[in-house]
Scaffold this motif. Structure first.
Motif, PDB file in Angstrom:
ATOM      1  N   GLY A  24       0.890  -1.140   0.080  1.00 50.65           N
ATOM      2  CA  GLY A  24      -0.056   0.192  -0.170  1.00 50.65           C
ATOM      3  C   GLY A  24       0.941   1.247   0.011  1.00 50.65           C
ATOM      4  O   GLY A  24       0.338   2.479   0.200  1.00 50.65           O
ATOM      5  N   GLY A  25       2.172   1.204  -0.264  1.00 52.56           N
ATOM      6  CA  GLY A  25       2.905   2.289  -0.119  1.00 52.56           C
ATOM      7  C   GLY A  25       2.820   3.010  -1.801  1.00 52.56           C
ATOM      8  O   GLY A  25       2.262   2.481  -2.427  1.00 52.56           O
ATOM      9  N   LYS A  26       3.572   4.189  -1.583  1.00 54.15           N
ATOM     10  CA  LYS A  26       3.471   5.086  -2.859  1.00 54.15           C
ATOM     11  C   LYS A  26       4.942   5.227  -3.372  1.00 54.15           C
ATOM     12  O   LYS A  26       4.984   6.137  -4.475  1.00 54.15           O
ATOM     13  CB  LYS A  26       2.969   6.321  -2.565  1.00 54.15           C
ATOM     14  CG  LYS A  26       1.298   6.381  -1.816  1.00 54.15           C
ATOM     15  CD  LYS A  26       0.840   7.674  -1.735  1.00 54.15           C
ATOM     16  CE  LYS A  26      -0.495   7.704  -0.889  1.00 54.15           C
ATOM     17  NZ  LYS A  26      -1.523   6.723  -1.451  1.00 54.15           N
ATOM     18  N   ASP A  27       5.864   4.611  -2.849  1.00 56.80           N
ATOM     19  CA  ASP A  27       7.243   4.867  -3.379  1.00 56.80           C
ATOM     20  C   ASP A  27       7.549   3.640  -4.464  1.00 56.80           C
ATOM     21  O   ASP A  27       8.137   2.818  -4.460  1.00 56.80           O
ATOM     22  CB  ASP A  27       8.173   4.659  -2.410  1.00 56.80           C
ATOM     23  CG  ASP A  27       8.167   5.747  -1.325  1.00 56.80           C
ATOM     24  OD1 ASP A  27       8.142   6.950  -1.783  1.00 56.80           O
ATOM     25  OD2 ASP A  27       7.922   5.605  -0.094  1.00 56.80           O
ATOM     26  N   ASN A  28       6.749   3.961  -5.900  1.00 54.42           N
ATOM     27  CA  ASN A  28       6.854   3.069  -6.740  1.00 54.42           C
ATOM     28  C   ASN A  28       6.540   3.610  -8.213  1.00 54.42           C
ATOM     29  O   ASN A  28       6.020   4.775  -8.089  1.00 54.42           O
ATOM     30  CB  ASN A  28       6.106   1.671  -6.609  1.00 54.42           C
ATOM     31  CG  ASN A  28       4.824   2.078  -6.013  1.00 54.42           C
ATOM     32  OD1 ASN A  28       3.876   2.568  -7.078  1.00 54.42           O
ATOM     33  ND2 ASN A  28       4.305   1.912  -4.848  1.00 54.42           N
ATOM     34  N   PHE A  29       6.957   3.117  -9.070  1.00 55.93           N
ATOM     35  CA  PHE A  29       6.702   3.612 -10.414  1.00 55.93           C
ATOM     36  C   PHE A  29       5.982   2.798 -11.435  1.00 55.93           C
ATOM     37  O   PHE A  29       5.492   1.530 -10.979  1.00 55.93           O
ATOM     38  CB  PHE A  29       8.152   3.803 -11.156  1.00 55.93           C
ATOM     39  CG  PHE A  29       9.005   4.693 -10.447  1.00 55.93           C
ATOM     40  CD1 PHE A  29       8.844   6.025 -10.330  1.00 55.93           C
ATOM     41  CD2 PHE A  29      10.076   4.316  -9.594  1.00 55.93           C
ATOM     42  CE1 PHE A  29       9.585   7.074  -9.556  1.00 55.93           C
ATOM     43  CE2 PHE A  29      10.920   4.873  -8.850  1.00 55.93           C
ATOM     44  CZ  PHE A  29      10.783   6.444  -9.035  1.00 55.93           C
ATOM     45  N   ALA A  30       5.481   3.164 -12.419  1.00 58.52           N
ATOM     46  CA  ALA A  30       4.547   2.431 -13.299  1.00 58.52           C
ATOM     47  C   ALA A  30       5.036   1.043 -13.590  1.00 58.52           C
ATOM     48  O   ALA A  30       4.137   0.141 -13.626  1.00 58.52           O
ATOM     49  CB  ALA A  30       4.538   3.319 -14.690  1.00 58.52           C
ATOM     50  N   ALA A  31       6.325   1.035 -14.004  1.00 61.45           N
ATOM     51  CA  ALA A  31       7.021  -0.459 -14.356  1.00 61.45           C
ATOM     52  C   ALA A  31       6.726  -1.242 -13.029  1.00 61.45           C
ATOM     53  O   ALA A  31       6.260  -2.529 -13.134  1.00 61.45           O
ATOM     54  CB  ALA A  31       8.332  -0.307 -14.763  1.00 61.45           C
ATOM     55  N   ASP A  32       7.078  -0.956 -11.942  1.00 58.85           N
ATOM     56  CA  ASP A  32       6.714  -1.683 -10.704  1.00 58.85           C
ATOM     57  C   ASP A  32       5.243  -2.160 -10.507  1.00 58.85           C
ATOM     58  O   ASP A  32       4.977  -3.392 -10.183  1.00 58.85           O
ATOM     59  CB  ASP A  32       7.354  -0.876  -9.438  1.00 58.85           C
ATOM     60  CG  ASP A  32       8.592  -0.366  -9.737  1.00 58.85           C
ATOM     61  OD1 ASP A  32       9.580  -1.010  -9.740  1.00 58.85           O
ATOM     62  OD2 ASP A  32       8.737   1.095  -9.219  1.00 58.85           O
ATOM     63  N   ARG A  33       4.551  -1.232 -10.761  1.00 57.86           N
ATOM     64  CA  ARG A  33       2.926  -1.316 -10.586  1.00 57.86           C
ATOM     65  C   ARG A  33       2.479  -2.133 -11.632  1.00 57.86           C
ATOM     66  O   ARG A  33       1.591  -3.497 -11.251  1.00 57.86           O
ATOM     67  CB  ARG A  33       2.334  -0.246 -10.594  1.00 57.86           C
ATOM     68  CG  ARG A  33       2.366   0.864  -9.317  1.00 57.86           C
ATOM     69  CD  ARG A  33       1.556   1.808  -9.311  1.00 57.86           C
ATOM     70  NE  ARG A  33       1.804   2.835 -10.408  1.00 57.86           N
ATOM     71  CZ  ARG A  33       2.673   3.994 -10.429  1.00 57.86           C
ATOM     72  NH1 ARG A  33       3.419   4.209  -9.321  1.00 57.86           N
ATOM     73  NH2 ARG A  33       2.718   4.807 -11.478  1.00 57.86           N
ATOM     74  N   ALA A  34       3.013  -2.338 -12.825  1.00 60.01           N
ATOM     75  CA  ALA A  34       2.555  -3.328 -13.925  1.00 60.01           C
ATOM     76  C   ALA A  34       3.258  -4.624 -13.692  1.00 60.01           C
ATOM     77  O   ALA A  34       2.469  -5.474 -13.689  1.00 60.01           O
ATOM     78  CB  ALA A  34       3.155  -2.917 -15.416  1.00 60.01           C
TER      79      ALA A  34
END
Length: 272
Positions: A24-34
Protein backbone atom coordinates in the motif's frame (compact mmCIF):
# COMPACT_ATOMS: atom_id res chain seq x y z
CA UNK A 1 26.46 -3.22 -10.63
CA UNK A 2 28.64 -0.17 -10.16
CA UNK A 3 29.01 1.60 -6.85
CA UNK A 4 29.80 5.16 -7.90
CA UNK A 5 26.91 7.45 -8.84
CA UNK A 6 23.65 5.63 -8.03
CA UNK A 7 21.44 5.13 -11.04
CA UNK A 8 17.71 4.95 -10.47
CA UNK A 9 16.12 2.92 -13.26
CA UNK A 10 12.39 3.65 -13.23
CA UNK A 11 11.69 1.69 -16.42
CA UNK A 12 12.41 -1.74 -14.95
CA UNK A 13 10.44 -3.23 -12.06
CA UNK A 14 12.38 -3.55 -8.82
CA UNK A 15 11.36 -6.05 -6.10
CA UNK A 16 11.60 -3.49 -3.27
CA UNK A 17 9.33 -1.01 -5.04
CA UNK A 18 6.91 -3.76 -6.09
CA UNK A 19 6.74 -4.98 -2.49
CA UNK A 20 6.09 -1.39 -1.41
CA UNK A 21 3.15 -1.25 -3.82
CA UNK A 22 1.66 -4.49 -2.48
CA UNK A 23 1.92 -3.11 1.05
CA UNK A 24 0.00 0.00 0.00
CA UNK A 25 2.99 2.34 -0.27
CA UNK A 26 3.50 5.12 -2.79
CA UNK A 27 7.23 4.78 -3.46
CA UNK A 28 6.93 2.95 -6.77
CA UNK A 29 6.79 3.61 -10.49
CA UNK A 30 4.63 2.48 -13.41
CA UNK A 31 6.92 -0.44 -14.26
CA UNK A 32 6.78 -1.66 -10.66
CA UNK A 33 3.00 -1.44 -10.55
CA UNK A 34 2.61 -3.20 -13.91
CA UNK A 35 4.83 -6.07 -12.76
CA UNK A 36 3.05 -6.28 -9.40
CA UNK A 37 -0.37 -6.30 -11.02
CA UNK A 38 0.68 -9.05 -13.45
CA UNK A 39 1.79 -11.24 -10.54
CA UNK A 40 -1.38 -10.43 -8.60
CA UNK A 41 -3.55 -11.53 -11.52
CA UNK A 42 -1.92 -14.95 -11.36
CA UNK A 43 -1.65 -15.09 -7.55
CA UNK A 44 -4.46 -12.92 -6.12
CA UNK A 45 -3.26 -13.39 -2.52
CA UNK A 46 0.10 -11.67 -3.04
CA UNK A 47 -0.79 -8.70 -0.83
CA UNK A 48 -1.67 -11.06 1.99
CA UNK A 49 1.65 -12.81 1.48
CA UNK A 50 3.51 -9.48 1.62
CA UNK A 51 1.79 -8.47 4.87
CA UNK A 52 2.40 -11.85 6.49
CA UNK A 53 6.05 -11.79 5.43
CA UNK A 54 6.39 -8.45 7.18
CA UNK A 55 4.70 -9.87 10.28
CA UNK A 56 7.17 -12.79 10.31
CA UNK A 57 10.06 -10.31 10.30
CA UNK A 58 8.61 -8.50 13.28
CA UNK A 59 8.01 -11.70 15.27
CA UNK A 60 11.52 -12.94 14.51
CA UNK A 61 13.09 -9.67 15.66
CA UNK A 62 11.16 -9.78 18.93
CA UNK A 63 12.31 -13.36 19.53
CA UNK A 64 15.91 -12.44 18.75
CA UNK A 65 15.84 -9.50 21.14
CA UNK A 66 14.39 -11.76 23.84
CA UNK A 67 17.30 -14.17 23.16
CA UNK A 68 19.77 -11.37 23.86
CA UNK A 69 20.75 -10.41 20.30
CA UNK A 70 21.47 -6.70 19.87
CA UNK A 71 22.99 -6.60 16.36
CA UNK A 72 21.21 -7.09 13.03
CA UNK A 73 22.39 -7.29 9.42
CA UNK A 74 19.27 -6.87 7.27
CA UNK A 75 19.96 -7.60 3.59
CA UNK A 76 17.23 -6.80 1.10
CA UNK A 77 15.81 -4.12 3.33
CA UNK A 78 13.07 -2.87 1.05
CA UNK A 79 11.48 0.54 1.22
CA UNK A 80 10.69 1.79 4.72
CA UNK A 81 7.24 0.99 6.07
CA UNK A 82 5.98 0.71 9.62
CA UNK A 83 7.86 -1.46 12.12
CA UNK A 84 11.16 -1.96 10.33
CA UNK A 85 13.83 -4.16 11.90
CA UNK A 86 15.47 -1.42 13.96
CA UNK A 87 12.14 0.01 15.11
CA UNK A 88 10.97 -3.33 16.49
CA UNK A 89 14.40 -4.07 17.97
CA UNK A 90 15.02 -0.65 19.52
CA UNK A 91 11.55 -0.46 21.01
CA UNK A 92 12.54 -3.45 23.12
CA UNK A 93 16.30 -2.78 23.35
CA UNK A 94 17.20 0.86 22.60
CA UNK A 95 20.89 -0.02 22.25
CA UNK A 96 20.26 -2.39 19.31
CA UNK A 97 22.32 -1.77 16.17
CA UNK A 98 21.19 -2.46 12.61
CA UNK A 99 22.92 -2.34 9.23
CA UNK A 100 20.53 -2.24 6.28
CA UNK A 101 21.62 -3.43 2.83
CA UNK A 102 19.76 -2.99 -0.45
CA UNK A 103 20.66 -2.65 -4.13
CA UNK A 104 18.03 -0.05 -5.07
CA UNK A 105 19.22 3.58 -4.84
CA UNK A 106 15.66 4.70 -4.03
CA UNK A 107 15.63 2.40 -1.00
CA UNK A 108 18.89 3.89 0.21
CA UNK A 109 17.65 7.48 -0.20
CA UNK A 110 14.50 6.76 1.79
CA UNK A 111 16.31 4.63 4.36
CA UNK A 112 18.82 7.34 5.20
CA UNK A 113 16.02 9.88 5.51
CA UNK A 114 13.48 7.82 7.44
CA UNK A 115 15.18 4.97 9.28
CA UNK A 116 16.58 6.99 12.15
CA UNK A 117 18.05 5.21 15.13
CA UNK A 118 17.32 5.62 18.80
CA UNK A 119 19.96 7.75 20.59
CA UNK A 120 21.32 4.67 22.34
CA UNK A 121 21.53 2.48 19.24
CA UNK A 122 22.71 2.95 15.71
CA UNK A 123 21.63 2.28 12.12
CA UNK A 124 23.75 2.30 8.98
CA UNK A 125 23.09 1.69 5.29
CA UNK A 126 25.03 -0.04 2.55
CA UNK A 127 24.08 -0.02 -1.13
CA UNK A 128 25.07 -3.52 -2.17
CA UNK A 129 23.68 -6.84 -3.30
CA UNK A 130 23.32 -10.21 -1.58
CA UNK A 131 25.48 -11.58 -4.38
CA UNK A 132 28.35 -9.45 -3.01
CA UNK A 133 28.94 -10.88 0.47
CA UNK A 134 32.59 -9.80 0.51
CA UNK A 135 31.63 -6.20 -0.28
CA UNK A 136 29.02 -6.21 2.49
CA UNK A 137 31.30 -7.79 5.08
CA UNK A 138 34.21 -5.51 4.20
CA UNK A 139 32.20 -2.29 4.08
CA UNK A 140 33.29 0.45 6.51
CA UNK A 141 29.66 1.13 7.45
CA UNK A 142 29.34 -2.42 8.70
CA UNK A 143 32.63 -2.30 10.57
CA UNK A 144 31.65 1.00 12.17
CA UNK A 145 28.28 -0.26 13.35
CA UNK A 146 28.44 -3.97 14.14
CA UNK A 147 30.99 -5.90 16.19
CA UNK A 148 31.40 -9.21 14.38
CA UNK A 149 33.15 -10.68 17.42
CA UNK A 150 29.71 -10.72 19.06
CA UNK A 151 26.47 -12.37 17.84
CA UNK A 152 24.63 -10.86 14.88
CA UNK A 153 21.24 -11.74 13.44
CA UNK A 154 21.45 -12.05 9.66
CA UNK A 155 18.02 -11.19 8.21
CA UNK A 156 17.30 -12.48 4.69
CA UNK A 157 13.56 -11.88 4.58
CA UNK A 158 11.96 -12.24 1.12
CA UNK A 159 15.39 -11.85 -0.47
CA UNK A 160 16.76 -15.28 -1.37
CA UNK A 161 14.06 -16.00 -3.93
CA UNK A 162 15.45 -13.30 -6.21
CA UNK A 163 18.66 -15.27 -6.75
CA UNK A 164 18.64 -18.11 -9.25
CA UNK A 165 20.79 -21.16 -8.60
CA UNK A 166 23.43 -19.97 -11.07
CA UNK A 167 23.82 -16.84 -8.93
CA UNK A 168 24.97 -19.15 -6.11
CA UNK A 169 22.64 -18.10 -3.28
CA UNK A 170 23.76 -20.99 -1.06
CA UNK A 171 27.38 -19.91 -1.40
CA UNK A 172 26.49 -16.29 -0.62
CA UNK A 173 24.61 -17.27 2.54
CA UNK A 174 27.43 -19.57 3.67
CA UNK A 175 30.02 -16.82 3.19
CA UNK A 176 27.94 -14.47 5.33
CA UNK A 177 27.19 -17.06 8.01
CA UNK A 178 30.82 -18.16 8.17
CA UNK A 179 31.84 -14.66 9.30
CA UNK A 180 29.41 -14.71 12.22
CA UNK A 181 30.33 -16.06 15.66
CA UNK A 182 28.49 -18.83 17.50
CA UNK A 183 25.30 -17.52 19.03
CA UNK A 184 24.50 -15.56 15.87
CA UNK A 185 21.31 -16.29 13.96
CA UNK A 186 19.98 -16.57 10.42
CA UNK A 187 16.35 -15.56 9.82
CA UNK A 188 14.93 -16.06 6.34
CA UNK A 189 11.75 -16.37 4.33
CA UNK A 190 11.33 -17.70 0.82
CA UNK A 191 8.59 -18.00 -1.80
CA UNK A 192 7.40 -21.50 -2.62
CA UNK A 193 4.84 -23.15 -4.87
CA UNK A 194 4.49 -26.18 -2.58
CA UNK A 195 0.97 -25.14 -1.57
CA UNK A 196 -0.28 -24.08 -5.00
CA UNK A 197 -2.27 -26.11 -7.48
CA UNK A 198 -0.71 -27.14 -10.79
CA UNK A 199 -2.64 -24.52 -12.75
CA UNK A 200 -1.41 -21.65 -10.58
CA UNK A 201 2.14 -22.98 -10.64
CA UNK A 202 2.07 -23.12 -14.45
CA UNK A 203 0.61 -19.61 -14.66
CA UNK A 204 3.37 -18.22 -12.44
CA UNK A 205 6.04 -19.87 -14.58
CA UNK A 206 4.42 -18.51 -17.74
CA UNK A 207 4.27 -15.04 -16.18
CA UNK A 208 8.08 -15.18 -16.11
CA UNK A 209 8.56 -12.94 -13.09
CA UNK A 210 11.85 -12.66 -11.24
CA UNK A 211 10.81 -14.71 -8.21
CA UNK A 212 12.53 -18.11 -8.02
CA UNK A 213 10.28 -20.37 -5.95
CA UNK A 214 11.93 -23.21 -4.03
CA UNK A 215 10.46 -26.19 -2.22
CA UNK A 216 10.83 -26.97 1.47
CA UNK A 217 13.96 -29.10 1.01
CA UNK A 218 15.66 -26.45 -1.13
CA UNK A 219 14.88 -23.72 1.41
CA UNK A 220 16.06 -25.87 4.31
CA UNK A 221 19.46 -26.20 2.63
CA UNK A 222 20.19 -22.56 3.50
CA UNK A 223 20.30 -23.61 7.17
CA UNK A 224 22.76 -26.48 6.72
CA UNK A 225 24.94 -26.80 9.82
CA UNK A 226 22.76 -24.47 11.90
CA UNK A 227 20.42 -25.27 14.78
CA UNK A 228 16.86 -24.56 13.73
CA UNK A 229 14.74 -22.82 16.34
CA UNK A 230 11.33 -24.41 16.97
CA UNK A 231 9.14 -24.97 15.01
CA UNK A 232 11.84 -25.25 12.34
CA UNK A 233 11.01 -24.64 8.68
CA UNK A 234 7.34 -23.73 8.43
CA UNK A 235 4.96 -21.76 6.29
CA UNK A 236 5.34 -18.25 7.73
CA UNK A 237 1.82 -18.05 9.15
CA UNK A 238 2.45 -21.23 11.18
CA UNK A 239 5.79 -19.98 12.49
CA UNK A 240 5.06 -18.81 16.04
CA UNK A 241 1.89 -16.88 15.20
CA UNK A 242 0.73 -14.31 17.75
CA UNK A 243 -1.86 -15.74 20.16
CA UNK A 244 -5.46 -15.23 19.19
CA UNK A 245 -4.71 -14.16 15.62
CA UNK A 246 -6.50 -16.02 12.82
CA UNK A 247 -3.94 -16.75 10.12
CA UNK A 248 -4.65 -17.19 6.40
CA UNK A 249 -4.15 -20.69 4.96
CA UNK A 250 -0.73 -21.72 3.59
CA UNK A 251 -1.83 -21.38 -0.04
CA UNK A 252 -2.58 -17.68 0.54
CA UNK A 253 0.97 -16.89 1.64
CA UNK A 254 3.09 -19.55 -0.10
CA UNK A 255 6.22 -18.64 1.82
CA UNK A 256 8.45 -20.63 4.15
CA UNK A 257 10.23 -19.08 7.08
CA UNK A 258 12.75 -20.20 9.65
CA UNK A 259 15.16 -18.99 12.30
CA UNK A 260 18.36 -20.86 13.12
CA UNK A 261 21.26 -20.38 15.51
CA UNK A 262 24.93 -20.78 14.67
CA UNK A 263 26.05 -23.47 17.12
CA UNK A 264 28.95 -23.13 19.51
CA UNK A 265 29.79 -22.23 23.06
CA UNK A 266 28.90 -18.53 22.82
CA UNK A 267 25.48 -17.78 24.31
CA UNK A 268 23.04 -15.22 22.82
CA UNK A 269 23.25 -13.08 25.95
CA UNK A 270 26.93 -12.45 25.21
CA UNK A 271 25.83 -9.96 22.54
CA UNK A 272 24.92 -7.43 25.17
Amino acid sequence: MTHDAPHLDTTTAHPARRYNYWLGGKDNFAADRASADAIERVFPHIRTAARENRAFLQRAVRILIAAGVRQFLDIGTGLPTADNTHEVAQQLAPDARVVYVDNDPLVMVHARALLTSSPEGRTAYIEADLREPARILGHPQLAGTLDLSKPVALMLVATLHFLSDDQQPYTAVKQLVDRLVPGSYLAATHATTDFLDAQTQAALVAQNNDIIARDREQFTRFFTGLDLVEPGVEVITNWRPDPGVTMPPPEHVSMYGALARIPGITKPGDSR
